[in-house]
Write a protein that holds these residues in place. Sequence first.
Motif, PDB file in Angstrom:
ATOM      1  N   SER A  16       0.845  -1.191   0.000  1.00  0.00           N
ATOM      2  CA  SER A  16       0.000   0.000   0.000  1.00  0.00           C
ATOM      3  C   SER A  16       0.887   1.250   0.000  1.00  0.00           C
ATOM      4  O   SER A  16       2.096   1.179   0.239  1.00  0.00           O
ATOM      5  CB  SER A  16      -0.883   0.008   1.254  1.00  0.00           C
ATOM      6  OG  SER A  16      -0.079   0.206   2.406  1.00  0.00           O
ATOM      7  N   THR A  17       0.266   2.381  -0.228  1.00  0.00           N
ATOM      8  CA  THR A  17       1.010   3.640  -0.210  1.00  0.00           C
ATOM      9  C   THR A  17       1.629   3.881   1.163  1.00  0.00           C
ATOM     10  O   THR A  17       2.790   4.294   1.263  1.00  0.00           O
ATOM     11  CB  THR A  17       0.102   4.814  -0.619  1.00  0.00           C
ATOM     12  OG1 THR A  17      -0.394   4.563  -1.936  1.00  0.00           O
ATOM     13  CG2 THR A  17       0.843   6.143  -0.602  1.00  0.00           C
ATOM     14  N   SER A  18       0.901   3.611   2.236  1.00  0.00           N
ATOM     15  CA  SER A  18       1.464   3.812   3.578  1.00  0.00           C
ATOM     16  C   SER A  18       2.618   2.850   3.842  1.00  0.00           C
ATOM     17  O   SER A  18       3.579   3.204   4.528  1.00  0.00           O
ATOM     18  CB  SER A  18       0.393   3.703   4.665  1.00  0.00           C
ATOM     19  OG  SER A  18      -0.199   2.434   4.662  1.00  0.00           O
ATOM     20  N   GLN A  19       2.557   1.644   3.297  1.00  0.00           N
ATOM     21  CA  GLN A  19       3.677   0.712   3.437  1.00  0.00           C
ATOM     22  C   GLN A  19       4.884   1.179   2.624  1.00  0.00           C
ATOM     23  O   GLN A  19       6.025   1.058   3.073  1.00  0.00           O
ATOM     24  CB  GLN A  19       3.256  -0.694   3.014  1.00  0.00           C
ATOM     25  CG  GLN A  19       2.279  -1.325   3.985  1.00  0.00           C
ATOM     26  CD  GLN A  19       1.669  -2.605   3.455  1.00  0.00           C
ATOM     27  OE1 GLN A  19       1.468  -2.777   2.244  1.00  0.00           O
ATOM     28  NE2 GLN A  19       1.357  -3.522   4.366  1.00  0.00           N
ATOM     29  N   LEU A  20       4.644   1.726   1.453  1.00  0.00           N
ATOM     30  CA  LEU A  20       5.734   2.267   0.632  1.00  0.00           C
ATOM     31  C   LEU A  20       6.389   3.469   1.304  1.00  0.00           C
ATOM     32  O   LEU A  20       7.579   3.714   1.127  1.00  0.00           O
ATOM     33  CB  LEU A  20       5.217   2.669  -0.752  1.00  0.00           C
ATOM     34  CG  LEU A  20       4.783   1.525  -1.659  1.00  0.00           C
ATOM     35  CD1 LEU A  20       3.995   2.059  -2.845  1.00  0.00           C
ATOM     36  CD2 LEU A  20       5.979   0.718  -2.120  1.00  0.00           C
ATOM     37  N   SER A  30      12.507   4.880   2.943  1.00  0.00           N
ATOM     38  CA  SER A  30      11.285   4.108   2.740  1.00  0.00           C
ATOM     39  C   SER A  30      11.466   3.246   1.495  1.00  0.00           C
ATOM     40  O   SER A  30      12.395   3.462   0.698  1.00  0.00           O
ATOM     41  CB  SER A  30      10.095   5.053   2.549  1.00  0.00           C
ATOM     42  OG  SER A  30      10.237   5.765   1.328  1.00  0.00           O
ATOM     43  N   ILE A  31      10.573   2.306   1.310  1.00  0.00           N
ATOM     44  CA  ILE A  31      10.629   1.484   0.097  1.00  0.00           C
ATOM     45  C   ILE A  31      10.378   2.365  -1.125  1.00  0.00           C
ATOM     46  O   ILE A  31      11.050   2.225  -2.143  1.00  0.00           O
ATOM     47  CB  ILE A  31       9.636   0.310   0.181  1.00  0.00           C
ATOM     48  CG1 ILE A  31      10.116  -0.679   1.256  1.00  0.00           C
ATOM     49  CG2 ILE A  31       9.485  -0.380  -1.176  1.00  0.00           C
ATOM     50  CD1 ILE A  31       9.150  -1.810   1.550  1.00  0.00           C
ATOM     51  N   GLY A  32       9.456   3.301  -1.012  1.00  0.00           N
ATOM     52  CA  GLY A  32       9.199   4.219  -2.119  1.00  0.00           C
ATOM     53  C   GLY A  32      10.439   5.011  -2.498  1.00  0.00           C
ATOM     54  O   GLY A  32      10.737   5.185  -3.680  1.00  0.00           O
ATOM     55  N   SER A  33      11.179   5.489  -1.498  1.00  0.00           N
ATOM     56  CA  SER A  33      12.391   6.251  -1.808  1.00  0.00           C
ATOM     57  C   SER A  33      13.439   5.371  -2.465  1.00  0.00           C
ATOM     58  O   SER A  33      14.148   5.813  -3.370  1.00  0.00           O
ATOM     59  CB  SER A  33      12.953   6.938  -0.554  1.00  0.00           C
ATOM     60  OG  SER A  33      13.436   6.001   0.373  1.00  0.00           O
ATOM     61  N   LYS A  73      15.704  12.675   3.621  1.00  0.00           N
ATOM     62  CA  LYS A  73      14.886  13.832   3.974  1.00  0.00           C
ATOM     63  C   LYS A  73      13.390  13.541   3.881  1.00  0.00           C
ATOM     64  O   LYS A  73      12.578  14.433   4.082  1.00  0.00           O
ATOM     65  CB  LYS A  73      15.252  15.027   3.092  1.00  0.00           C
ATOM     66  CG  LYS A  73      16.676  15.499   3.338  1.00  0.00           C
ATOM     67  CD  LYS A  73      17.012  16.676   2.474  1.00  0.00           C
ATOM     68  CE  LYS A  73      18.454  17.093   2.722  1.00  0.00           C
ATOM     69  NZ  LYS A  73      18.885  18.133   1.813  1.00  0.00           N
ATOM     70  N   LYS A  74      13.028  12.315   3.577  1.00  0.00           N
ATOM     71  CA  LYS A  74      11.632  11.891   3.533  1.00  0.00           C
ATOM     72  C   LYS A  74      10.787  12.747   2.577  1.00  0.00           C
ATOM     73  O   LYS A  74       9.660  13.109   2.867  1.00  0.00           O
ATOM     74  CB  LYS A  74      11.043  11.885   4.934  1.00  0.00           C
ATOM     75  CG  LYS A  74      11.935  11.163   5.935  1.00  0.00           C
ATOM     76  CD  LYS A  74      11.178  10.302   6.854  1.00  0.00           C
ATOM     77  CE  LYS A  74      12.020   9.677   7.928  1.00  0.00           C
ATOM     78  NZ  LYS A  74      13.266   9.098   7.598  1.00  0.00           N
ATOM     79  N   MET A  75      11.369  13.061   1.432  1.00  0.00           N
ATOM     80  CA  MET A  75      10.698  13.890   0.444  1.00  0.00           C
ATOM     81  C   MET A  75       9.832  13.047  -0.503  1.00  0.00           C
ATOM     82  O   MET A  75       9.057  13.586  -1.271  1.00  0.00           O
ATOM     83  CB  MET A  75      11.743  14.648  -0.391  1.00  0.00           C
ATOM     84  CG  MET A  75      12.614  15.580   0.432  1.00  0.00           C
ATOM     85  SD  MET A  75      14.074  16.157  -0.478  1.00  0.00           S
ATOM     86  CE  MET A  75      13.335  17.254  -1.670  1.00  0.00           C
ATOM     87  N   ILE A  76       9.998  11.736  -0.457  1.00  0.00           N
ATOM     88  CA  ILE A  76       9.297  10.852  -1.380  1.00  0.00           C
ATOM     89  C   ILE A  76       8.186  10.155  -0.616  1.00  0.00           C
ATOM     90  O   ILE A  76       8.445   9.318   0.251  1.00  0.00           O
ATOM     91  CB  ILE A  76      10.264   9.816  -1.990  1.00  0.00           C
ATOM     92  CG1 ILE A  76      11.410  10.526  -2.704  1.00  0.00           C
ATOM     93  CG2 ILE A  76       9.534   8.861  -2.923  1.00  0.00           C
ATOM     94  CD1 ILE A  76      12.570   9.627  -3.045  1.00  0.00           C
ATOM     95  N   LYS A  77       6.952  10.503  -0.915  1.00  0.00           N
ATOM     96  CA  LYS A  77       5.827   9.859  -0.244  1.00  0.00           C
ATOM     97  C   LYS A  77       4.533  10.160  -0.973  1.00  0.00           C
ATOM     98  O   LYS A  77       4.482  10.990  -1.869  1.00  0.00           O
ATOM     99  CB  LYS A  77       5.744  10.274   1.214  1.00  0.00           C
ATOM    100  CG  LYS A  77       5.712  11.746   1.473  1.00  0.00           C
ATOM    101  CD  LYS A  77       5.751  12.001   2.964  1.00  0.00           C
ATOM    102  CE  LYS A  77       6.139  13.437   3.231  1.00  0.00           C
ATOM    103  NZ  LYS A  77       6.294  13.701   4.632  1.00  0.00           N
ATOM    104  N   ASN A  78       3.516   9.423  -0.552  1.00  0.00           N
ATOM    105  CA  ASN A  78       2.153   9.585  -1.065  1.00  0.00           C
ATOM    106  C   ASN A  78       1.988   9.163  -2.518  1.00  0.00           C
ATOM    107  O   ASN A  78       1.143   9.697  -3.231  1.00  0.00           O
ATOM    108  CB  ASN A  78       1.656  11.024  -0.873  1.00  0.00           C
ATOM    109  CG  ASN A  78       1.617  11.419   0.576  1.00  0.00           C
ATOM    110  OD1 ASN A  78       1.281  10.611   1.444  1.00  0.00           O
ATOM    111  ND2 ASN A  78       1.992  12.653   0.866  1.00  0.00           N
TER     112      ASN A  78
END
Length: 148
Positions: A16-20, A30-33, A73-78
């Motif tokens: 899910s997006t929250s998991q990514l 994060s996995i998304g980053s 920097k946690k810029m990759i999300k949502n």
Amino acid sequence: MIQIRLNTFFLVGRLSTSQLDYSNEYYTNSIGSLLLHINFLQFEFLITHLEKRFMTNEEIVRYTPAFQENLVKKMIKNHPINYYTGLMLETRDLIIKHFMKKDDDWLLNDKKGKDNIYSIYRHLLDDELSHQGQIKLIKKQIIKRKVQ
């Protein structure tokens, strides 16, 4: 090359997006980053070695969060999984199209005492394999913490 990418997609395909977006104090990425970073490195290879051009302003905006110095920097999300896989598929398809036009001599051609194209691309594949290990560690934390 194809198998490595299939394994990456297998690892992340149902997240899910929250998991990514999940990260904690132990795993700052994060996995998304990680996915965007993997794609950025491949994209940088594409434009530098195959298209022989600089990034456009639009591409800089898209990939700035994936630059090595920005990952924490946690810029990759949502973003949903198809955002990352779509970019990764698009970039890889372009790389394959360029590779199909080249011969083995081009791959092994020494670049003025630097690594040849084969060794540069091999390094990118090794990098993706390493990030698969990070993704597995983060997924264990996601399961442990019951992130939906």
